[in-house]
Design an enzyme around this catalytic site. Structure first.
Site, short mmCIF file in Angstrom:
data_model
loop_
_atom_site.label_atom_id
_atom_site.label_comp_id
_atom_site.label_asym_id
_atom_site.label_seq_id
_atom_site.Cartn_x
_atom_site.Cartn_y
_atom_site.Cartn_z
N ARG A 239 -5.53 22.04 -14.16
CA ARG A 239 -4.55 21.14 -14.77
C ARG A 239 -4.83 20.93 -16.27
NH1 ARG A 239 -1.73 16.49 -11.18
NH2 ARG A 239 -0.51 15.53 -12.78
N ARG B 182 0.81 -1.23 0.00
CA ARG B 182 0.00 0.00 0.00
C ARG B 182 0.84 1.27 0.00
NH1 ARG B 182 -2.86 -3.21 3.51
NH2 ARG B 182 -4.70 -4.09 2.52
N ASN C 127 -2.94 20.54 -21.11
CA ASN C 127 -3.32 19.83 -22.33
C ASN C 127 -3.25 20.71 -23.57
OD1 ASN C 127 -3.75 17.48 -20.96
ND2 ASN C 127 -5.92 17.87 -20.61
N GLU D 180 7.50 19.77 -24.88
CA GLU D 180 6.82 19.94 -23.59
C GLU D 180 7.33 21.19 -22.87
OE1 GLU D 180 4.27 18.06 -22.70
OE2 GLU D 180 4.53 16.48 -24.19
N HIS E 267 4.98 11.64 -28.78
CA HIS E 267 3.91 12.45 -28.18
C HIS E 267 4.21 13.95 -28.32
CE1 HIS E 267 0.72 13.60 -25.50
NE2 HIS E 267 1.58 14.18 -24.68
N HIS F 216 -3.62 14.52 -29.74
CA HIS F 216 -4.13 13.18 -29.43
C HIS F 216 -4.83 12.57 -30.62
CE1 HIS F 216 -4.28 13.24 -24.74
NE2 HIS F 216 -3.17 12.70 -25.21
N GLU G 79 -6.49 16.90 -10.55
CA GLU G 79 -6.96 17.11 -11.92
C GLU G 79 -8.43 17.49 -12.00
OE1 GLU G 79 -5.97 13.77 -14.42
OE2 GLU G 79 -4.80 15.08 -15.68
N LYS H 197 1.45 11.62 -11.16
CA LYS H 197 0.62 10.61 -11.82
C LYS H 197 1.50 9.42 -12.18
CE LYS H 197 -1.62 13.13 -15.07
NZ LYS H 197 -2.57 13.26 -16.19
N LYS I 235 4.78 23.44 -14.35
CA LYS I 235 3.96 22.25 -14.10
C LYS I 235 3.56 22.20 -12.62
CE LYS I 235 2.92 17.57 -14.67
NZ LYS I 235 2.98 16.37 -15.44
N HIS J 101 -3.06 19.27 -27.07
CA HIS J 101 -3.43 17.85 -26.98
C HIS J 101 -4.67 17.49 -27.78
CE1 HIS J 101 -0.36 17.67 -23.98
NE2 HIS J 101 -0.62 16.42 -23.67
N1 LIG Z 1 2.99 10.61 -15.39
C1 LIG Z 1 2.77 11.65 -16.16
O1 LIG Z 1 2.25 12.67 -15.72
C2 LIG Z 1 3.21 11.60 -17.58
C3 LIG Z 1 3.31 12.78 -18.32
C4 LIG Z 1 3.76 12.71 -19.63
C5 LIG Z 1 4.12 11.48 -20.17
N2 LIG Z 1 4.00 10.35 -19.42
C6 LIG Z 1 4.40 9.04 -19.96
O2 LIG Z 1 5.77 9.07 -20.24
C7 LIG Z 1 6.06 8.10 -21.25
C8 LIG Z 1 7.00 8.72 -22.24
O3 LIG Z 1 8.19 9.07 -21.57
P1 LIG Z 1 9.56 9.28 -22.34
O4 LIG Z 1 9.32 10.19 -23.48
O5 LIG Z 1 10.57 9.60 -21.33
O6 LIG Z 1 9.80 7.86 -23.01
P2 LIG Z 1 10.67 6.59 -22.57
O7 LIG Z 1 10.65 6.37 -21.13
O8 LIG Z 1 10.21 5.48 -23.44
O9 LIG Z 1 12.14 7.02 -23.00
C9 LIG Z 1 12.42 7.24 -24.36
C10 LIG Z 1 13.63 6.41 -24.82
O10 LIG Z 1 14.81 6.99 -24.32
C11 LIG Z 1 15.59 6.01 -23.63
N3 LIG Z 1 16.35 6.74 -22.61
C12 LIG Z 1 15.90 7.21 -21.43
N4 LIG Z 1 16.83 7.96 -20.85
C13 LIG Z 1 17.91 7.93 -21.66
C14 LIG Z 1 19.19 8.54 -21.60
N5 LIG Z 1 19.51 9.37 -20.63
N6 LIG Z 1 20.06 8.29 -22.60
C15 LIG Z 1 19.70 7.50 -23.65
N7 LIG Z 1 18.49 6.93 -23.76
C16 LIG Z 1 17.62 7.14 -22.78
C17 LIG Z 1 14.59 5.04 -23.13
O11 LIG Z 1 15.18 3.79 -22.85
C18 LIG Z 1 13.62 4.98 -24.31
O12 LIG Z 1 14.12 4.13 -25.31
C19 LIG Z 1 4.73 7.67 -21.82
O13 LIG Z 1 4.42 6.38 -21.35
C20 LIG Z 1 3.75 8.69 -21.26
O14 LIG Z 1 2.45 8.15 -21.08
C21 LIG Z 1 3.57 10.39 -18.15
#
Ligand SMILES: NC(=O)c1ccc[n+]([C@@H]2O[C@H](COP(=O)([O-])OP(=O)(O)OC[C@H]3O[C@@H](n4cnc5c(N)ncnc54)[C@H](O)[C@@H]3O)[C@@H](O)[C@H]2O)c1
Length: 364
Positions: free
Chosen positions: A242, A122, A246, A186, A266, A253, A238, A144, A228, A249
């Site tokens: 918040r 938990r 978007n 972003e 994205h 999206h 949210e 999140k 943020k 988006h």
């Molecule tokens: N929680 C939230 O509020 C929130 C907000 C926005 C996005 N997200 C989520 O985040 C995800 C996307 O995140 P992302 O863009 O970081 O993608 P990711 O985690 O897939 O990373 C992108 C790529 O970069 C590689 N990588 C990471 N760090 C590296 C580094 N320092 N050097 C070389 N390679 C590296 C990873 O292995 C991967 O292949 C999605 O699943 C999305 O839904 C969540």
């Protein structure tokens, strides 16, 4: 050198510590935060080869009994099956309520590890060590966490704040160019919705940002985080404000859904969406003339796309917008610029304006 940003969320408050070379300081930072005992570091195969050893060594040196788990790399692995691997390791290694789970990686690792930390016993202490620009300014700092379901992205999740975020700007050196740019989308979004200072910084220091110089990245990342956090602090669960995050988006999206995901990052889809939102706003008289031009200019200077490829039709994209889970009574919600640095939310954009905008962006 390190800089700190405090996130005020009552008893769930925490700090983001940012600087160059902080992986080697992680143990000290965890200790300072009052954490002790067992630490499970979760990462993926790509990030592990660059950074796992230095992070784990630092934590071990600070007296933590440290175990590691390396998951496969990719959005397709943001699943409950991978969360279960985290549980399995946590059970096997007898992690307790007082133990800490550390996510080392991008948004995928952060989201899924955070969900495991929120639900194992938990909730155990959770530390984010984001290594993509997107994770540093977005996914690691909103609270999140979650995973995808085969029927949709992020359908399973929770709100769970980390105990600490450690942002080492040197990790961005190894990030693929396309990933770095997607993260910049972003950052630009955060500037455009709320922070003209950040907009000017991004406009004036393009070369340093593109060269990933740690000094400028520290400023950029912390300012983007601040935007943020200001939003999250006011609207943790949210409910309203918040929604301004978007920006870009609605169209973004639709484009991601229509292209079947995996075509656009994205951030790229959001960049196109912001160009579209600015065009709608200017056409509708919500913002001064020139706002669209400035929006497109900054996105293009950072190599981001601002046009929709012709193979996607305006009608199909509009249908996607209507399918969005937030749409009620066929009223599509848009976040539109009021000027650079401020947005408004409206459901009063006529279908004809949206369709016309999509075509002007290049849609068929
Ligand atoms: N929680 C939230 O509020 C929130 C907000 C926005 C996005 N997200 C989520 O985040 C995800 C996307 O995140 P992302 O863009 O970081 O993608 P990711 O985690 O897939 O990373 C992108 C790529 O970069 C590689 N990588 C990471 N760090 C590296 C580094 N320092 N050097 C070389 N390679 C590296 C990873 O292995 C991967 O292949 C999605 O699943 C999305 O839904 C969540």
């Amino acid at each position: 050198m390190e800089k700190r940003l405090r996130v005020e969320l009552g008893e769930r408050s925490y700090e983001i510590v940012a600087g160059a070379g902080l992986l080697g300081q992680a143990g000290r930072l965890l200790q300072e935060r009052g954490l002790a005992g067992k630490a499970l570091v979760v990462t993926n195969t790509t990030v592990a080869q660059f950074y796992l050893e230095s992070l784990a060594a630092s934590i071990r040196k600070a007296g933590f009994e440290t175990v590691t788990l390396i998951l496969p790399d990719g959005e397709e692995y943001k699943t409950l099956a991978q969360v279960e691997k985290v549980y399995d390791t946590a059970v096997k290694e007898r992690l307790e309520r007082s133990s800490v789970i550390v996510a080392l990686g991008g948004g995928v690792i952060g989201d899924l590890t955070g969900f495991a930390a929120a639900s194992y016993l938990r909730g155990v202490h959770f530390v984010q060590v984001p290594t993509t620009l997107l994770a540093q300014v977005d996914s690691a700092v909103g609270g999140k966490v979650g995973v995808n379901h085969r029927e949709g992205k992020n359908l399973i999740g929770a709100f769970y704040q980390p105990a600490l975020v450690i942002t080492d700007l040197l990790t961005l050196k190894t990030l693929a160019e396309r990933e770095f740019r997607a993260g910049l989308a972003e950052v630009i979004k955060h500037a455009l919705i709320m922070d003209t200072g950040l907009y000017h910084l991004l406009s004036n220091r393009i070369r340093e940002v593109q060269n990933r110089e740690p000094g400028i990245l520290e400023e950029v990342v912390l300012q983007a985080c601040t935007v943020k956090l200001r939003v999250v602090e006011e609207d943790e669960q949210e409910q309203g404000l918040r929604a301004i995050l978007n920006y870009g988006h609605t169209i973004g999206h639709a484009l991601e859904a229509e292209s079947g995901y995996g075509v656009f990052r994205h951030g790229e889809a959001v960049a196109i969406g912001m160009a579209g939102a600015a065009l709608i706003s200017e056409t509708s008289g919500f913002c001064p003339a020139g706002t669209h031009g400035k929006t497109v200019a900054i996105l293009q200077r950072y190599g981001l796309p601002v046009a929709i490829p012709r193979e996607y039709t305006a009608q199909a994209l509009y249908r996607r917008m209507l399918l969005d889970k937030k749409v009620r009574q066929k009223r599509v919600r848009f976040v539109l610029p009021r000027r650079i640095g401020e947005v408004l939310i409206t459901e009063d954009v006529p279908e004809t304006v949206v369709i016309d905008t999509l075509r002007r962006l290049g849609a068929g």
